[in-house]
Design a protein around this motif. Structure first.
Motif, PDB file in Angstrom:
ATOM      1  N   CYS A 318       0.862  -1.363   0.251  1.00 23.87           N
ATOM      2  CA  CYS A 318      -0.294  -0.060   0.303  1.00 23.87           C
ATOM      3  C   CYS A 318       1.226   1.517  -0.439  1.00 23.87           C
ATOM      4  O   CYS A 318       2.324   1.007   0.343  1.00 23.87           O
ATOM      5  N   CYS A 349      -2.419  -3.459  -3.572  1.00 20.40           N
ATOM      6  CA  CYS A 349      -3.665  -3.026  -3.148  1.00 20.40           C
ATOM      7  C   CYS A 349      -3.614  -1.859  -3.569  1.00 20.40           C
ATOM      8  O   CYS A 349      -4.544  -1.122  -3.778  1.00 20.40           O
ATOM      9  N   LEU A 354      -7.679  -0.871   1.006  1.00 23.68           N
ATOM     10  CA  LEU A 354      -7.906  -2.108   0.187  1.00 23.68           C
ATOM     11  C   LEU A 354      -7.022  -3.179   1.159  1.00 23.68           C
ATOM     12  O   LEU A 354      -7.528  -4.123   1.316  1.00 23.68           O
ATOM     13  N   SER A 384      -4.126  -9.441   2.135  1.00 29.61           N
ATOM     14  CA  SER A 384      -5.102  -8.287   0.859  1.00 29.61           C
ATOM     15  C   SER A 384      -4.132  -8.514  -0.234  1.00 29.61           C
ATOM     16  O   SER A 384      -3.546  -8.678  -0.573  1.00 29.61           O
ATOM     17  N   CYS A 386      -5.910  -8.125  -4.245  1.00 28.77           N
ATOM     18  CA  CYS A 386      -6.594  -7.589  -5.006  1.00 28.77           C
ATOM     19  C   CYS A 386      -6.298  -8.097  -6.403  1.00 28.77           C
ATOM     20  O   CYS A 386      -5.031  -8.576  -7.111  1.00 28.77           O
ATOM     21  N   GLU A 392     -10.579  -6.498  -3.785  1.00 32.79           N
ATOM     22  CA  GLU A 392      -9.888  -6.797  -2.992  1.00 32.79           C
ATOM     23  C   GLU A 392     -10.942  -7.981  -2.517  1.00 32.79           C
ATOM     24  O   GLU A 392     -11.671  -8.248  -2.341  1.00 32.79           O
TER      25      GLU A 392
END
Ligand SMILES: NC(=O)c1ccc[n+]([C@@H]2O[C@H](COP(=O)([O-])OP(=O)(O)OC[C@H]3O[C@@H](n4cnc5c(N)ncnc54)[C@H](OP(=O)(O)O)[C@@H]3O)[C@@H](O)[C@H]2O)c1
Length: 463
Positions: A318, A349, A354, A384, A386, A392
């Protein structure tokens, strides 16, 4: 207070404490907790959210922004502001706390304040999200980064080898935290590069792991359950896909002699959590997850305690301030992350909202469901991920030497199997690797418990 399963015979307040909540993933975790709680739990259920930051001013600002987020969410869902304040009061209770995780005194003080409220008001912590963290990087090699971007983009921005990690970073002398607070100063603000290893600890290690480790232990009384209809609380750790086995040296658990102290702290987190339910680590896990100062499995009234469970998450990749880049480079970083996602990277993500999906899923999913998932397919690192469109999802993530669930020959259901996004140094789980992982788990638990006991006796009275 509440239990997480949300069944009708349970009381209705669900309390989540999130560390490092003023920015990045921590703040997004709080926003996402609010959103998912509001729309997935019955109307009579209340979320008691405790974001922690490092100062009163950051806390005030965080609460402000969370209220704004709540207002936006309700507006979006209702199309009107009517009743917002009523809903806000009724279903979301926000309350700030402060802790400086590199100061064990500060950690102890937070735990003591919360425990006191447990005794006086029946406060219970249903989920503790160990999110706060630092990278400990000093810069990066521009040439290496550019070459990597041009020749091997996805791998370069998923497993960056161009960062320059600081070496030998230590916390302020631990007892100094007590004086700092007495004088009204913010704790841990100035970074001391003191090398007195008797009174200091590795900074990245303490911010990312040991401060949380101590906090979770001290909150065990608020997270254990004594009644059959109440699930024990959960400790959700935030790790990273950059948790390389080679970064963790058991002779340098605090990562003082490496330039990869961040990666070391994340591998340490993986090993601690994934081995926390193995029979061979219980000698150390049991006292850790027991009431502070004892290894009892019962409370003072003789009630059988069910101890909290530890879960492991990671947010993918991220764009946050953890890399502390100048603005222009930050824009470039976001652009490159989106390109990586378009090219098929499952981990980008990009947005921390997300990225928070796995953390929030672990914090809110009914306990029985999580337990069943890990019982059936093994203890996992929940990540996580995506797709190209930015949808996600939460998936089991392969861990070097452990696999997706610590089982030799496993084929993960829903876990990532494609080469894209897989670390090239990944060791596929085998009988030998699994045994080695478990042995590392035993060593790590023993070392962490020894360190905890040592520091707790030192801190006695200082608090
Ligand atoms: N961003 C990613 O792609 C990524 C990937 C994998 C894992 N993670 C993990 O996600 C977590 C959050 O990181 P982020 O990316 O959201 O970074 P971030 O925006 O820099 O947030 C870090 C948070 O931790 C707090 N913090 C740092 N040191 C602390 C200390 N000693 N005591 C108390 N709080 C402290 C920070 O407070 P201040 O604002 O006061 O410094 C901030 O609130 C970290 O554990 C990180 O390793 C992030």
């Amino acid at each position: 207070m509440s239990s997480p399963s949300g069944s009708s015979n349970e009381s209705s307040t669900y309390t989540v404490l999130v560390t490092g909540a003023n920015s990045g993933l921590g703040f997004s975790t709080c926003c996402r907790l609010i959103d998912e709680f509001l729309f997935s739990r019955p109307q009579n259920h209340i979320l008691h959210l405790i974001p922690t930051t490092r100062s009163a001013s950051k806390s005030a600002d965080t609460l402000d922004r969370l209220r704004q987020h709540l207002t936006k969410t309700l507006r979006r869902s209702n199309g009107t502001t009517l009743g917002i304040s009523v809903l806000l009061e009724r279903r979301i209770r926000l309350e700030a706390e402060q802790v400086e995780l590199t100061s064990l005194v500060s950690v102890k003080r937070l735990a003591r304040r919360l425990r006191k409220r447990g005794e006086q008001e029946g406060l219970r912590i249903d989920a503790l999200v160990c999110n706060a963290g630092i990278g400990g990087w000093e810069g990066f090699d521009m040439l290496k980064a550019t070459w990597g971007l041009l020749t091997d983009l996805i791998d370069t921005v998923t497993y960056p080898r161009y960062k320059t990690g600081g070496k030998g970073w230590v916390t302020k002398p631990q007892m100094a935290g007590a004086e700092g607070e007495a004088e009204g100063k913010e704790e841990g603000v100035d970074r001391d590069r003191d090398r007195d290893t008797d009174s200091t600890l590795g900074e990245v290690f303490t911010a990312n792991v040991f401060g949380h480790y101590l906090l979770a232990h001290d909150l065990v009384p608020l997270m254990s359950s004594t009644t059959p209809d109440q699930h024990p609380g959960r400790i959700v750790w935030v790790s990273s896909i950059e948790a390389y086995p080679h970064s963790l040296d058991l002779d340098d658990l605090q990562g003082l002699h490496t330039t990869e102290s961040y990666e070391s702290s994340k591998r340490l987190t993986d090993v601690l959590v994934l081995s926390s339910e193995l029979p061979s680590t219980q000698q150390w896990v049991s006292p850790y997850l027991s009431l502070p100062g004892s290894s009892k499995s019962q409370d003072q009234d003789g009630q059988e305690l069910r101890r909290p469970k530890m879960y492991l998450s990671h947010p993918g990749v991220c764009g946050t301030s953890i890399a502390a880049l100048p603005k222009l480079l930050e824009y470039c970083m976001f652009a490159v992350f989106y390109v990586a996602r378009l090219l098929g990277s499952p981990w980008h993500c990009v947005s921390s909202y997300l990225g928070a999906v796995s953390v929030v899923w672990l914090a809110l999913t009914p306990a029985a469901q999580l337990e069943e998932l890990e019982h059936e397919e093994g203890k996992a690192k929940w990540g996580s991920a995506c797709d190209v469109r930015g949808d996600e999802r939460v998936i089991r993530t392969e861990v070097s030497g452990w696999g997706w669930g610590g089982r030799v020959g496993e084929v993960p259901d829903g876990g990532l199997r494609s080469a894209k996004g897989r670390w090239r140094g990944m060791r596929t789980v085998s009988k030998e690797s699994r045994e080695e992982f478990e042995e590392t788990g035993r060593k790590v638990w023993r070392a962490m418990e020894e360190l905890r006991v040592k520091w707790e006796s030192r801190l006695e009275g200082v608090e």
